[in-house]
Design an enzyme around this catalytic site. Sequence first.
Site: not given
Ligand code: UD1
Length: 449
Positions: A363, A18, A409, A372, A14
């Site tokens: 002590n 944010r 001292t 140091n 990811g």
């Molecule tokens: C996903 C789930 C959703 C669940 C939610 C919980 C799917 C399709 N959806 O949605 O059902 O309720 O998580 O938080 O799986 N990531 C990658 N590569 C990618 C896409 C994602 O590594 O191409 C990783 C992201 O870094 C993250 C995780 O997978 O850690 C989830 O990805 P994110 O895009 O946040 O999924 P959501 O849309 O939140």
Amino acid sequence: MSDRSLLVVVLAAGEGTRMKSRLPKVLHKVAGRTMLHHVLAATRAAGATRTAVVVGPGREDVAAEATRIVPDAQVFVQTERLGTAHAVLAARAALEQGADDVLVLYADTPLVRPETLARLRAPLAEGAAVAALGFEPEDPTGYGRLVTSGDELVAIREEKDATAAEKAVRFCNAGLMALSGKDALSILDRIGNANSKGEYYLTDAVEIARADGRAAVAAKADVDEVAGVNSRIQLAEAEAILQKRLRLAAMAEGATLIAPETVFFSADTVLGRDVIVEPNVVFGPGVTVGDDVVIHAFCHLEGAQLAPGVSIGPYARLRPGTRLDEGVRIGNFVETKAAHIESGAKVNHLSYVGDAHVGANANLGAGTITCNYDGFSKYRTEIGAGAFIGVNSALVAPVTIGAGAYVGTGAVITSDVPEDALAIARSRQVVKDGWARDFRAARADAKKK
Ligand code: UD1
Ligand code: CA
């Protein structure tokens, strides 16, 4: 623990925009350890036989953290972010090596417990092809919904693709999933991207397994365990949840926390029995505390080992490399760093003891400072057993105070003091009778003129 082999696939690709951070999201810390570390510690405790971590392009820092925690982890790069199923398939080589069970986790969901992973995975041994982890958040907006029928999981519907009836479901997908190892690749390879986001959804694994006539099931977890971290606010929420857990665990193991909500632990803090922790204490990483230790209010500890019966504070700061043997007493406004202080020694007030070794029962008087550092290098101070350092003494390292020696001292000690010797190193006091009275008179005369 199950004797089935377990491949863990951790998704850490990811972008974490944010977080508004230069640091990748999964390297942000909760209770002193990175989120990725938390997830890998949980999967290790759940019996992972192999670990694959999927990272984004150019994320050598994330890869390095993964292999620091699990040295034989395989790291895969997902070059394009095309969805959660696509991310899992980045670890294709690991999946091809085969395992009885496959567990998929997100590295930004750091609070999941090993017991929950075991529960999620258990149905695979009974023949299920897919198991998803559900929870009931206060606000389900944005989560995939688990569509169930009795004990069976029928589908996971992403919010954007859900009907009104499906959106009304409160049972949400946490994102963690268990897949039968022998079916995982065949299922994942059939996942398409014909949905409103045009992504390859891992969640489609449920319907594909069912079309094959295989079972899919859902396990349930506590909201607090599957909270994902996407922002600094959620990072602080995760911290609060974990701190609460660590405080409860410390008390359950026999420590007294007088005001638990004011004590902050690291995930690796170890406390013995009958430890008393007064209010407002912070445990940084790497602290081990023996039985019967008392930590008075407002102490800060990091990288320190405290043997049984030690007492520190109030207001003590123990920095990395501090080792306190049995019964040592460290008092108020004392800082220690890379210091081994042997049993029964006392440093009770206003001192700095760094790069030092202090023998048993020595002590150190108020305001003893080990000098140091000369701006370039660090030097060691050696204080022998039973030595007595008078108040306000500067020990200019490298220097050795012999066992049983006395330092008068206000000394500035620049050369070694032999065993049992007395060292006086201060300028002699000069007394001039009437000097102050004469001085005042002279000043008053000067003013009149
Ligand atoms: C996903 C789930 C959703 C669940 C939610 C919980 C799917 C399709 N959806 O949605 O059902 O309720 O998580 O938080 O799986 N990531 C990658 N590569 C990618 C896409 C994602 O590594 O191409 C990783 C992201 O870094 C993250 C995780 O997978 O850690 C989830 O990805 P994110 O895009 O946040 O999924 P959501 O849309 O939140
Ligand atoms: Ca998400």
